[in-house]
Design a protein around this motif. Structure first.
Motif, PDB file in Angstrom:
ATOM      1  N   GLY A   9     -37.636  14.859  50.720  1.00 53.11           N
ATOM      2  CA  GLY A   9     -37.723  13.642  50.955  1.00 53.11           C
ATOM      3  C   GLY A   9     -38.591  12.697  50.008  1.00 53.11           C
ATOM      4  O   GLY A   9     -39.352  13.361  49.162  1.00 53.11           O
ATOM      5  N   GLY A  10     -38.425  11.641  50.253  1.00 53.81           N
ATOM      6  CA  GLY A  10     -39.387  10.574  49.134  1.00 53.81           C
ATOM      7  C   GLY A  10     -38.677   9.279  49.206  1.00 53.81           C
ATOM      8  O   GLY A  10     -37.888   8.893  49.863  1.00 53.81           O
ATOM      9  N   LEU A  11     -39.258   8.574  48.214  1.00 55.37           N
ATOM     10  CA  LEU A  11     -38.953   7.023  47.997  1.00 55.37           C
ATOM     11  C   LEU A  11     -38.043   7.127  47.114  1.00 55.37           C
ATOM     12  O   LEU A  11     -38.387   7.479  45.746  1.00 55.37           O
ATOM     13  N   VAL A  12     -36.861   6.337  47.042  1.00 56.72           N
ATOM     14  CA  VAL A  12     -36.045   6.298  45.990  1.00 56.72           C
ATOM     15  C   VAL A  12     -35.295   4.811  46.137  1.00 56.72           C
ATOM     16  O   VAL A  12     -35.107   4.273  47.108  1.00 56.72           O
ATOM     17  N   GLN A  13     -34.774   4.084  44.799  1.00 56.36           N
ATOM     18  CA  GLN A  13     -34.096   2.917  45.102  1.00 56.36           C
ATOM     19  C   GLN A  13     -32.848   3.221  45.492  1.00 56.36           C
ATOM     20  O   GLN A  13     -31.914   4.450  45.369  1.00 56.36           O
ATOM     21  N   PRO A  14     -32.114   1.918  45.812  1.00 59.00           N
ATOM     22  CA  PRO A  14     -30.787   2.177  46.068  1.00 59.00           C
ATOM     23  C   PRO A  14     -29.921   2.727  44.922  1.00 59.00           C
ATOM     24  O   PRO A  14     -29.959   2.385  43.817  1.00 59.00           O
ATOM     25  N   GLY A  15     -28.773   3.427  45.193  1.00 54.70           N
ATOM     26  CA  GLY A  15     -28.178   4.052  44.361  1.00 54.70           C
ATOM     27  C   GLY A  15     -28.604   5.630  43.843  1.00 54.70           C
ATOM     28  O   GLY A  15     -27.869   6.031  42.927  1.00 54.70           O
ATOM     29  N   GLY A  16     -29.874   5.812  44.075  1.00 55.39           N
ATOM     30  CA  GLY A  16     -30.624   6.886  43.552  1.00 55.39           C
ATOM     31  C   GLY A  16     -30.046   8.350  44.444  1.00 55.39           C
ATOM     32  O   GLY A  16     -29.391   8.177  45.199  1.00 55.39           O
ATOM     33  N   SER A  17     -30.899   9.122  44.082  1.00 51.31           N
ATOM     34  CA  SER A  17     -30.273  10.707  44.682  1.00 51.31           C
ATOM     35  C   SER A  17     -31.307  11.519  45.211  1.00 51.31           C
ATOM     36  O   SER A  17     -32.491  11.024  44.542  1.00 51.31           O
ATOM     37  N   LEU A  18     -31.366  12.274  46.099  1.00 55.68           N
ATOM     38  CA  LEU A  18     -32.351  12.958  46.546  1.00 55.68           C
ATOM     39  C   LEU A  18     -31.613  14.485  46.926  1.00 55.68           C
ATOM     40  O   LEU A  18     -30.374  14.368  47.475  1.00 55.68           O
ATOM     41  N   ARG A  19     -32.315  15.394  47.004  1.00 56.68           N
ATOM     42  CA  ARG A  19     -31.828  16.694  47.550  1.00 56.68           C
ATOM     43  C   ARG A  19     -32.919  17.324  48.523  1.00 56.68           C
ATOM     44  O   ARG A  19     -33.749  17.594  48.143  1.00 56.68           O
ATOM     45  N   LEU A  20     -32.169  17.433  49.785  1.00 55.73           N
ATOM     46  CA  LEU A  20     -33.121  18.112  50.718  1.00 55.73           C
ATOM     47  C   LEU A  20     -33.004  19.412  50.985  1.00 55.73           C
ATOM     48  O   LEU A  20     -31.830  19.794  50.853  1.00 55.73           O
ATOM     49  N   SER A  21     -33.950  20.288  51.444  1.00 55.33           N
ATOM     50  CA  SER A  21     -33.772  21.586  51.661  1.00 55.33           C
ATOM     51  C   SER A  21     -34.427  21.749  53.113  1.00 55.33           C
ATOM     52  O   SER A  21     -35.351  21.143  53.641  1.00 55.33           O
ATOM     53  N   CYS A  22     -33.747  22.827  53.689  1.00 51.88           N
ATOM     54  CA  CYS A  22     -34.401  23.183  55.046  1.00 51.88           C
ATOM     55  C   CYS A  22     -34.601  24.782  54.834  1.00 51.88           C
ATOM     56  O   CYS A  22     -33.471  25.358  54.824  1.00 51.88           O
ATOM     57  N   ALA A  23     -35.749  25.299  54.941  1.00 52.61           N
ATOM     58  CA  ALA A  23     -36.145  26.767  54.736  1.00 52.61           C
ATOM     59  C   ALA A  23     -36.136  27.261  56.445  1.00 52.61           C
ATOM     60  O   ALA A  23     -36.964  26.663  57.163  1.00 52.61           O
TER      61      ALA A  23
END
Length: 116
Positions: A9-23
């Motif tokens: 997770g993190g801070l991102v502007q609208p239209g941006g992308s993130l990739r979340l992981s669950c270990a």
């Protein structure tokens, strides 16, 4: 001891992308339906996406369909969520769990903040 640890997770502007992981650790989840949940401040927790062990039965909430992609790697005991075209309404703490969720499996989650 079973643990599910979210990251990415993190801070991102609208239209941006993130990739979340669950270990996952403590047991194999390779034959379980797994999913991502999210909860925004003052709102109920909601399901975002789920995926079964065959990776053929995949379900998305209407609000994220077409923008998010759930995947899993059974060999690594890991669940992922690719989040594209993020909107301010996606701001929430994201957690992973089984479907249906097991109360003892809830972790701290990872914060996603979408803001300009």
């Amino acid at each position: 001891q079973v643990q599910l640890v979210e990251s990415g997770g993190g801070l991102v502007q609208p239209g941006g992308s993130l990739r979340l992981s669950c270990a996952a650790s403590g047991r194999s989840f390779s034959t379980y339906i797994m999913g991502w949940y999210r909860q925004a401040p003052g709102k109920e927790r909601e399901g975002v996406a789920s995926i079964d062990w065959t990776k053929r039965d995949i379900v998305y909430a209407d609000s994220v369909k077409g923008r998010f992609t759930i995947s899993r790697d059974s060999a690594q005991n890991m669940l992922s969520l690719q989040m594209n075209a993020l909107e301010t309404e996606d701001t929430a703490i994201y957690c992973c769990n089984t479907i249906p969720a097991e109360n003892e499996y809830w972790g701290l989650g990872t914060q996603v903040t979408v803001s300009s």
